[in-house]
Design a protein around this motif. Structure first.
Motif, PDB file in Angstrom:
ATOM      1  N   VAL A 189       0.866  -1.177   0.000  1.00 21.82           N
ATOM      2  CA  VAL A 189       0.000   0.000   0.000  1.00 21.82           C
ATOM      3  C   VAL A 189       0.900   1.223   0.000  1.00 21.82           C
ATOM      4  O   VAL A 189       1.821   1.328   0.810  1.00 21.82           O
ATOM      5  CB  VAL A 189      -0.925   0.005   1.230  1.00 21.82           C
ATOM      6  CG1 VAL A 189      -1.773   1.265   1.277  1.00 21.82           C
ATOM      7  CG2 VAL A 189      -1.820  -1.230   1.221  1.00 21.82           C
ATOM      8  N   THR A 190       0.641   2.147  -0.915  1.00 17.79           N
ATOM      9  CA  THR A 190       1.462   3.359  -1.030  1.00 17.79           C
ATOM     10  C   THR A 190       0.844   4.490  -0.221  1.00 17.79           C
ATOM     11  O   THR A 190      -0.283   4.395   0.264  1.00 17.79           O
ATOM     12  CB  THR A 190       1.570   3.814  -2.495  1.00 17.79           C
ATOM     13  OG1 THR A 190       0.345   4.422  -2.891  1.00 17.79           O
ATOM     14  CG2 THR A 190       1.912   2.657  -3.422  1.00 17.79           C
ATOM     15  N   TRP A 191       1.569   5.597  -0.114  1.00 18.64           N
ATOM     16  CA  TRP A 191       1.067   6.796   0.550  1.00 18.64           C
ATOM     17  C   TRP A 191       0.398   7.735  -0.439  1.00 18.64           C
ATOM     18  O   TRP A 191      -0.122   8.776  -0.066  1.00 18.64           O
ATOM     19  CB  TRP A 191       2.216   7.525   1.248  1.00 18.64           C
ATOM     20  CG  TRP A 191       2.717   6.785   2.436  1.00 18.64           C
ATOM     21  CD1 TRP A 191       3.807   5.963   2.492  1.00 18.64           C
ATOM     22  CD2 TRP A 191       2.141   6.760   3.736  1.00 18.64           C
ATOM     23  NE1 TRP A 191       3.939   5.436   3.748  1.00 18.64           N
ATOM     24  CE2 TRP A 191       2.928   5.928   4.535  1.00 18.64           C
ATOM     25  CE3 TRP A 191       1.023   7.375   4.310  1.00 18.64           C
ATOM     26  CZ2 TRP A 191       2.643   5.673   5.867  1.00 18.64           C
ATOM     27  CZ3 TRP A 191       0.755   7.128   5.644  1.00 18.64           C
ATOM     28  CH2 TRP A 191       1.557   6.294   6.400  1.00 18.64           C
ATOM     29  N   ASP A 192       0.401   7.389  -1.690  1.00 15.51           N
ATOM     30  CA  ASP A 192      -0.184   8.235  -2.735  1.00 15.51           C
ATOM     31  C   ASP A 192      -1.692   7.987  -2.815  1.00 15.51           C
ATOM     32  O   ASP A 192      -2.112   6.903  -3.226  1.00 15.51           O
ATOM     33  CB  ASP A 192       0.477   7.911  -4.073  1.00 15.51           C
ATOM     34  CG  ASP A 192       0.097   8.852  -5.189  1.00 15.51           C
ATOM     35  OD1 ASP A 192      -0.954   9.509  -5.091  1.00 15.51           O
ATOM     36  OD2 ASP A 192       0.864   8.927  -6.170  1.00 15.51           O
ATOM     37  N   PRO A 193      -2.526   8.967  -2.451  1.00 16.26           N
ATOM     38  CA  PRO A 193      -3.970   8.740  -2.464  1.00 16.26           C
ATOM     39  C   PRO A 193      -4.548   8.465  -3.854  1.00 16.26           C
ATOM     40  O   PRO A 193      -5.572   7.803  -3.979  1.00 16.26           O
ATOM     41  CB  PRO A 193      -4.566  10.016  -1.884  1.00 16.26           C
ATOM     42  CG  PRO A 193      -3.470  10.984  -1.728  1.00 16.26           C
ATOM     43  CD  PRO A 193      -2.172  10.286  -1.967  1.00 16.26           C
ATOM     44  N   LYS A 194      -3.891   8.937  -4.914  1.00 15.19           N
ATOM     45  CA  LYS A 194      -4.369   8.682  -6.271  1.00 15.19           C
ATOM     46  C   LYS A 194      -3.964   7.298  -6.783  1.00 15.19           C
ATOM     47  O   LYS A 194      -4.605   6.748  -7.664  1.00 15.19           O
ATOM     48  CB  LYS A 194      -3.847   9.751  -7.232  1.00 15.19           C
ATOM     49  CG  LYS A 194      -4.435  11.117  -6.984  1.00 15.19           C
ATOM     50  CD  LYS A 194      -3.935  12.118  -7.975  1.00 15.19           C
ATOM     51  CE  LYS A 194      -4.525  13.490  -7.685  1.00 15.19           C
ATOM     52  NZ  LYS A 194      -4.035  14.505  -8.610  1.00 15.19           N
ATOM     53  N   PHE A 195      -2.873   6.768  -6.253  1.00 16.98           N
ATOM     54  CA  PHE A 195      -2.356   5.458  -6.661  1.00 16.98           C
ATOM     55  C   PHE A 195      -1.987   4.652  -5.410  1.00 16.98           C
ATOM     56  O   PHE A 195      -0.811   4.467  -5.109  1.00 16.98           O
ATOM     57  CB  PHE A 195      -1.132   5.623  -7.563  1.00 16.98           C
ATOM     58  CG  PHE A 195      -1.396   6.462  -8.777  1.00 16.98           C
ATOM     59  CD1 PHE A 195      -2.107   5.951  -9.845  1.00 16.98           C
ATOM     60  CD2 PHE A 195      -0.960   7.770  -8.841  1.00 16.98           C
ATOM     61  CE1 PHE A 195      -2.366   6.725 -10.963  1.00 16.98           C
ATOM     62  CE2 PHE A 195      -1.207   8.555  -9.950  1.00 16.98           C
ATOM     63  CZ  PHE A 195      -1.920   8.030 -11.019  1.00 16.98           C
ATOM     64  N   PRO A 196      -2.992   4.142  -4.693  1.00 19.06           N
ATOM     65  CA  PRO A 196      -2.728   3.504  -3.399  1.00 19.06           C
ATOM     66  C   PRO A 196      -2.199   2.065  -3.449  1.00 19.06           C
ATOM     67  O   PRO A 196      -1.767   1.543  -2.430  1.00 19.06           O
ATOM     68  CB  PRO A 196      -4.105   3.529  -2.725  1.00 19.06           C
ATOM     69  CG  PRO A 196      -5.070   3.498  -3.858  1.00 19.06           C
ATOM     70  CD  PRO A 196      -4.412   4.281  -4.970  1.00 19.06           C
ATOM     71  N   ASN A 197      -2.207   1.439  -4.612  1.00 16.15           N
ATOM     72  CA  ASN A 197      -1.787   0.039  -4.724  1.00 16.15           C
ATOM     73  C   ASN A 197      -0.481  -0.068  -5.494  1.00 16.15           C
ATOM     74  O   ASN A 197      -0.368   0.428  -6.604  1.00 16.15           O
ATOM     75  CB  ASN A 197      -2.858  -0.766  -5.463  1.00 16.15           C
ATOM     76  CG  ASN A 197      -4.200  -0.663  -4.789  1.00 16.15           C
ATOM     77  OD1 ASN A 197      -4.393  -1.201  -3.718  1.00 16.15           O
ATOM     78  ND2 ASN A 197      -5.126   0.050  -5.402  1.00 16.15           N
ATOM     79  N   GLY A 198       0.496  -0.739  -4.891  1.00 14.70           N
ATOM     80  CA  GLY A 198       1.789  -0.873  -5.545  1.00 14.70           C
ATOM     81  C   GLY A 198       2.194  -2.317  -5.761  1.00 14.70           C
ATOM     82  O   GLY A 198       1.755  -3.208  -5.044  1.00 14.70           O
ATOM     83  N   SER A 248      -0.753   1.972  -8.802  1.00 13.53           N
ATOM     84  CA  SER A 248      -1.979   2.002  -9.575  1.00 13.53           C
ATOM     85  C   SER A 248      -3.172   2.353  -8.693  1.00 13.53           C
ATOM     86  O   SER A 248      -3.150   2.111  -7.486  1.00 13.53           O
ATOM     87  CB  SER A 248      -2.199   0.622 -10.203  1.00 13.53           C
ATOM     88  OG  SER A 248      -3.427   0.543 -10.868  1.00 13.53           O
ATOM     89  N   ALA A 249      -4.212   2.914  -9.307  1.00 14.70           N
ATOM     90  CA  ALA A 249      -5.452   3.164  -8.584  1.00 14.70           C
ATOM     91  C   ALA A 249      -6.196   1.847  -8.353  1.00 14.70           C
ATOM     92  O   ALA A 249      -6.836   1.659  -7.323  1.00 14.70           O
ATOM     93  CB  ALA A 249      -6.328   4.139  -9.362  1.00 14.70           C
ATOM     94  N   ALA A 250      -6.091   0.925  -9.304  1.00 17.57           N
ATOM     95  CA  ALA A 250      -6.700  -0.402  -9.182  1.00 17.57           C
ATOM     96  C   ALA A 250      -5.671  -1.372  -8.614  1.00 17.57           C
ATOM     97  O   ALA A 250      -4.490  -1.042  -8.494  1.00 17.57           O
ATOM     98  CB  ALA A 250      -7.160  -0.879 -10.556  1.00 17.57           C
ATOM     99  N   ARG A 251      -6.117  -2.566  -8.272  1.00 17.78           N
ATOM    100  CA  ARG A 251      -5.163  -3.588  -7.841  1.00 17.78           C
ATOM    101  C   ARG A 251      -4.196  -3.857  -9.000  1.00 17.78           C
ATOM    102  O   ARG A 251      -4.604  -3.879 -10.160  1.00 17.78           O
ATOM    103  CB  ARG A 251      -5.882  -4.885  -7.469  1.00 17.78           C
ATOM    104  CG  ARG A 251      -6.755  -4.760  -6.247  1.00 17.78           C
ATOM    105  CD  ARG A 251      -5.907  -4.744  -4.990  1.00 17.78           C
ATOM    106  NE  ARG A 251      -6.761  -4.856  -3.816  1.00 17.78           N
ATOM    107  CZ  ARG A 251      -6.805  -3.949  -2.869  1.00 17.78           C
ATOM    108  NH1 ARG A 251      -6.067  -2.877  -2.929  1.00 17.78           N
ATOM    109  NH2 ARG A 251      -7.587  -4.114  -1.832  1.00 17.78           N
ATOM    110  N   PRO A 252      -2.926  -4.094  -8.711  1.00 20.18           N
ATOM    111  CA  PRO A 252      -1.951  -4.327  -9.776  1.00 20.18           C
ATOM    112  C   PRO A 252      -2.322  -5.459 -10.727  1.00 20.18           C
ATOM    113  O   PRO A 252      -2.102  -5.346 -11.936  1.00 20.18           O
ATOM    114  CB  PRO A 252      -0.661  -4.634  -9.013  1.00 20.18           C
ATOM    115  CG  PRO A 252      -0.802  -3.854  -7.750  1.00 20.18           C
ATOM    116  CD  PRO A 252      -2.263  -3.978  -7.396  1.00 20.18           C
ATOM    117  N   SER A 253      -2.903  -6.536 -10.222  1.00 17.42           N
ATOM    118  CA  SER A 253      -3.265  -7.646 -11.109  1.00 17.42           C
ATOM    119  C   SER A 253      -4.313  -7.224 -12.134  1.00 17.42           C
ATOM    120  O   SER A 253      -4.304  -7.691 -13.270  1.00 17.42           O
ATOM    121  CB  SER A 253      -3.774  -8.846 -10.309  1.00 17.42           C
ATOM    122  OG  SER A 253      -4.964  -8.522  -9.613  1.00 17.42           O
TER     123      SER A 253
END
Length: 58
Positions: free
Chosen positions: A17-26, A34-39
C-alpha cells in the motif's frame, strides 16, 4: 458475475500500500503504482493474468 482477475494481490508478497492517495496500490515485482489492484492493471494492459504472483509467507 465475472471476476476481474483470479489473482488476489492482497495475498501476494510483492503487493504494498502506497502513501499516494491517487495510486494507493503498488507492485514491487513490476515496479508500478496504480489506482486499481496491480493484477487488474496487468490484465488490462496485457490481456494475461499476473505472472509474478507469489503467495506471502505467514
Amino acid at each position: 458475475m465475472k471476476r476481474e482477475s483470479p489473482v488476489n494481490c492482497i495475498t501476494c508478497k510483492y503487493f504494498y500500500v502506497t502513501w499516494d492517495p491517487k495510486f494507493p496500490n503498488g507492485c514491487k515485482a513490476y515496479g508500478f503504482k496504480s489506482a486499481a489492484r496491480p493484477s487488474v492493471s496487468v490484465r488490462r494492459a496485457s490481456g494475461m493474468d499476473c505472472l509474478k504472483y507469489e503467495k506471502k509467507n505467514g
